[in-house]
Scaffold this active site. Structure first.
Site, PDB file in Angstrom:
ATOM      1  N   HIS A 307       0.843  -1.182   0.000  1.00  0.00           N
ATOM      2  CA  HIS A 307       0.000   0.000   0.000  1.00  0.00           C
ATOM      3  C   HIS A 307       0.878   1.231   0.000  1.00  0.00           C
ATOM      4  O   HIS A 307       1.933   1.226   0.627  1.00  0.00           O
ATOM      5  CB  HIS A 307      -0.932   0.018   1.228  1.00  0.00           C
ATOM      6  N   ASP A 364      -8.014  -5.251  -0.112  1.00  0.00           N
ATOM      7  CA  ASP A 364      -8.554  -6.065  -1.201  1.00  0.00           C
ATOM      8  C   ASP A 364      -8.150  -7.524  -1.147  1.00  0.00           C
ATOM      9  O   ASP A 364      -8.601  -8.324  -1.958  1.00  0.00           O
ATOM     10  CB  ASP A 364      -8.132  -5.470  -2.551  1.00  0.00           C
TER      11      ASP A 364
HETATM   12  N1  CMC Z   1       4.233  -7.633  -4.943  1.00  0.00           N
HETATM   13  C1  CMC Z   1       5.587  -7.651  -5.050  1.00  0.00           C
HETATM   14  N2  CMC Z   1       6.368  -6.578  -4.857  1.00  0.00           N
HETATM   15  C2  CMC Z   1       5.789  -5.426  -4.537  1.00  0.00           C
HETATM   16  C3  CMC Z   1       4.387  -5.318  -4.412  1.00  0.00           C
HETATM   17  C4  CMC Z   1       3.603  -6.483  -4.620  1.00  0.00           C
HETATM   18  N3  CMC Z   1       2.275  -6.421  -4.504  1.00  0.00           N
HETATM   19  N4  CMC Z   1       4.059  -4.047  -4.085  1.00  0.00           N
HETATM   20  C5  CMC Z   1       5.209  -3.369  -4.022  1.00  0.00           C
HETATM   21  N5  CMC Z   1       6.252  -4.206  -4.301  1.00  0.00           N
HETATM   22  C6  CMC Z   1       7.686  -3.854  -4.254  1.00  0.00           C
HETATM   23  C7  CMC Z   1       8.091  -3.054  -5.501  1.00  0.00           C
HETATM   24  O1  CMC Z   1       8.544  -3.909  -6.530  1.00  0.00           O
HETATM   25  C8  CMC Z   1       9.180  -2.185  -4.929  1.00  0.00           C
HETATM   26  O2  CMC Z   1      10.339  -2.984  -4.793  1.00  0.00           O
HETATM   27  P1  CMC Z   1      11.812  -2.333  -5.003  1.00  0.00           P
HETATM   28  O3  CMC Z   1      11.954  -1.296  -3.917  1.00  0.00           O
HETATM   29  O4  CMC Z   1      12.760  -3.483  -4.857  1.00  0.00           O
HETATM   30  O5  CMC Z   1      11.816  -1.732  -6.383  1.00  0.00           O
HETATM   31  C9  CMC Z   1       8.707  -1.848  -3.524  1.00  0.00           C
HETATM   32  O6  CMC Z   1       7.878  -2.963  -3.157  1.00  0.00           O
HETATM   33  C10 CMC Z   1       7.891  -0.554  -3.434  1.00  0.00           C
HETATM   34  O7  CMC Z   1       6.822  -0.646  -4.365  1.00  0.00           O
HETATM   35  P2  CMC Z   1       6.206   0.604  -5.130  1.00  0.00           P
HETATM   36  O8  CMC Z   1       5.530   0.121  -6.373  1.00  0.00           O
HETATM   37  O9  CMC Z   1       7.249   1.679  -5.290  1.00  0.00           O
HETATM   38  O10 CMC Z   1       5.147   1.132  -4.059  1.00  0.00           O
HETATM   39  P3  CMC Z   1       3.948   2.123  -4.348  1.00  0.00           P
HETATM   40  O11 CMC Z   1       3.646   2.800  -3.085  1.00  0.00           O
HETATM   41  O12 CMC Z   1       4.231   2.979  -5.545  1.00  0.00           O
HETATM   42  O13 CMC Z   1       2.737   1.136  -4.780  1.00  0.00           O
HETATM   43  C11 CMC Z   1       0.889  -0.336  -4.654  1.00  0.00           C
HETATM   44  C12 CMC Z   1       1.726   0.735  -3.932  1.00  0.00           C
HETATM   45  C13 CMC Z   1      -0.370  -0.626  -3.851  1.00  0.00           C
HETATM   46  C14 CMC Z   1       0.466   0.201  -6.052  1.00  0.00           C
HETATM   47  C15 CMC Z   1       1.743  -1.627  -4.825  1.00  0.00           C
HETATM   48  O14 CMC Z   1       2.121  -2.118  -3.552  1.00  0.00           O
HETATM   49  C16 CMC Z   1       1.016  -2.708  -5.631  1.00  0.00           C
HETATM   50  O15 CMC Z   1       1.117  -2.707  -6.867  1.00  0.00           O
HETATM   51  N6  CMC Z   1       0.283  -3.645  -4.949  1.00  0.00           N
HETATM   52  C17 CMC Z   1      -0.503  -4.644  -5.649  1.00  0.00           C
HETATM   53  C18 CMC Z   1      -1.818  -4.025  -6.112  1.00  0.00           C
HETATM   54  C19 CMC Z   1      -2.806  -3.832  -4.981  1.00  0.00           C
HETATM   55  O16 CMC Z   1      -3.036  -4.738  -4.183  1.00  0.00           O
HETATM   56  N7  CMC Z   1      -3.437  -2.647  -4.965  1.00  0.00           N
HETATM   57  C20 CMC Z   1      -4.510  -2.347  -4.001  1.00  0.00           C
HETATM   58  C21 CMC Z   1      -4.133  -1.253  -3.055  1.00  0.00           C
HETATM   59  S1  CMC Z   1      -5.308  -1.156  -1.685  1.00  0.00           S
HETATM   60  C22 CMC Z   1      -6.790  -0.677  -2.407  1.00  0.00           C
HETATM   61  C23 CMC Z   1      -6.810   0.754  -2.724  1.00  0.00           C
HETATM   62  O17 CMC Z   1      -7.026   1.544  -1.787  1.00  0.00           O
HETATM   63  O18 CMC Z   1      -6.617   1.092  -3.876  1.00  0.00           O
END
Ligand code: CMC
Length: 428
Positions: A307, A364
């Site tokens: 998140h 989710d």
């Molecule tokens: N699986 C594997 N690795 C992950 C995941 C995941 N679900 N989420 C983040 N990472 C890793 C990412 O690869 C990165 O690694 P590194 O630092 O080595 O490059 C690190 O964690 C930080 O990730 P980020 O993408 O920079 O984080 P963000 O804050 O931009 O993204 C997120 C947040 C929710 C988009 C992401 O965690 C994600 O894609 N999760 C899966 C989709 C999901 O479940 N979304 C629902 C969110 S809750 C409902 C809502 O309110 O929308």
């Protein structure tokens, strides 16, 4: 402690006020930065940028706290109804019984949608995604209520528009669902409360009275409350930014629906179930899939994990996990993907990759399993998220208007070509 932040540029020091929110959050107010220094800030994805001051929702991602108007989500989920929370978010206070009755009665008078809107439903291909239909049908409401197009409507007119949107949204959702099945549309019944009426329109039949299971209504209330607002997330920020051009609320919320659709936001609930099904069909080897999620050369991500703001736990996920067990027990359902979900969660929570990056199950991860137990098809899950988020979008839009916020218009740092010489097409 100083309430001034200093920025040094080229040997010169500039001072900016530090502001503190009611929950102690601190921010540097850089609204005069460009005027004073000629510089702008760069913050891709707005990870550190506050776009507004808001009195609706507070969350602390480190401590796993979520409050609507100062009330803890745990207490609201346990003790209130979705309509009470809707009132709280939009009007800023919990309703008295008579205010809630009045709110419910007013909504009940506006639940029908214009019969001509059914013609739009006839035009969509039979397998089109319900989120696409929802976004266009909600935007289309503005064509039936041209008075909503006026930017400076009176408070009463605006209030009525919000009520109409709240009232018609569940009817639109149910019509999309029934149409996808090829079943006759079920019309709203004003004798029911908001959530019971929705369940009636989803699971009701024209031919006979269907008994409404209170377990289903309670579970739906909880899920909708947990999704009702989440401060400046992708879809709510979209609603505010679209609304900031004085665009009407139907079109602004329609834009929010589109923003919610993506699998990184609300679409994750559909993506989680699809992922769990895939793992099950592949033999249920959770370790293999955890390794795939960790592999930077593999595009696979663990859906329902991580998140932007919660870096300890998502308080909504805690409530949902318990609700999931309760609902499955009460309905006597044994869903094999639940076991896979629990194994994945267990494995991920003890894996350094997930621990180091503070990746925990989000709201989710378990919501889809409940929606499925209640009988909803997978592609309706994000639509249910939208139904829950509707009061939040309305509250955010209303607050933005009441605060007379300026049109949203970020800056950029241009990194493209400069001073190119035009070459006529026949000489290129
Ligand atoms: N699986 C594997 N690795 C992950 C995941 C995941 N679900 N989420 C983040 N990472 C890793 C990412 O690869 C990165 O690694 P590194 O630092 O080595 O490059 C690190 O964690 C930080 O990730 P980020 O993408 O920079 O984080 P963000 O804050 O931009 O993204 C997120 C947040 C929710 C988009 C992401 O965690 C994600 O894609 N999760 C899966 C989709 C999901 O479940 N979304 C629902 C969110 S809750 C409902 C809502 O309110 O929308």
């Amino acid at each position: 402690m100083s309430d001034i932040a200093e920025i040094k540029i080229g040997g010169q020091t500039f001072e900016f006020p530090v502001i503190t929110g009611t929950e102690g959050e601190k921010a540097i107010d850089i609204s005069k930065l460009r005027d004073l220094t000629g510089y702008v800030t760069l913050d891709s994805g707005f990870k550190n940028t506050g776009s507004t001051k808001s009195a609706i929702t507070f969350l602390d991602g480190e401590l796993g706290v979520l409050k609507y108007r100062g009330y803890a989500i745990e207490e609201l989920a346990e003790k209130s109804s979705f309509l009470e929370v809707t009132y709280l978010l939009i009007y800023g206070k919990l309703p008295t019984q008579s205010e809630l009755d009045n709110f419910q009665n007013t909504i009940s008078r506006h639940t029908l949608i214009h019969e001509d809107m059914k013609k739009f439903l006839d035009g969509y291909p039979s397998k089109s995604h319900p989120m696409a239909q929802l976004a266009s049908l909600v935007c289309s409401l503005s064509t039936f209520y041209p008075e909503s197009l006026k930017a400076n409507s009176s408070k009463e007119e605006l209030d009525l528009t919000m009520i109409k949107l709240l009232a018609k949204f569940p009817t639109i959702v149910s019509f999309i669902y029934k149409k996808s099945l090829g079943h006759p549309l079920i019309y709203p019944k004003n004798k029911y409360d908001y959530v019971t009426n929705f369940i009636h329109m989803i699971f009701g039949q024209r031919t006979e009275e269907v008994e409404i299971d209170p377990v289903v209504v309670n579970a739906m209330n909880t899920l909708l409350i947990l999704h009702a607002d989440h401060e400046q997330n992708c879809s709510s920020s979209t609603v505010r930014i679209v609304g900031s051009s004085d665009c009407n609320i139907y079109a602004s919320v329609s834009a929010g629906i589109s923003a919610l659709w993506g699998p990184l936001h609300g679409g994750a609930n559909q993506a989680v179930i699809e992922m769990l099904e895939l793992i099950k069909a592949d033999g249920g080897d959770t370790e293999k899939w955890i390794n795939k999620a960790k592999d930077k050369n593999d595009p696979f991500r663990m859906m329902g994990f991580g998140h932007r703001v919660y870096k300890n736990f998502d308080p909504r996920a805690k409530i949902i996990k318990k609700a999931c067990d309760d609902v499955l027990n009460k309905l006597g359902i044994n869903d094999p993907v639940l076991e896979i979900a629990k194994k994945l969660e267990e494995a991920a929570l003890s894996d350094p990759y997930f621990i180091d990056r503070k990746l925990y199950p989000n709201v989710d991860f378990y919501s889809g399993i409940i929606y499925r137990a209640l009988g909803f098809p997978t592609d309706m899950f994000t639509v249910l998220f939208a139904l829950g988020r509707l009061p939040g979008w309305i509250a955010q839009w209303k607050e933005m208007h009441e605060n007379n916020e300026p049109i949203g218009r970020p800056r950029q740092i241009y990194v493209g070509d400069v001073d190119q010489k035009f070459v006529p097409i026949n000489e290129r």
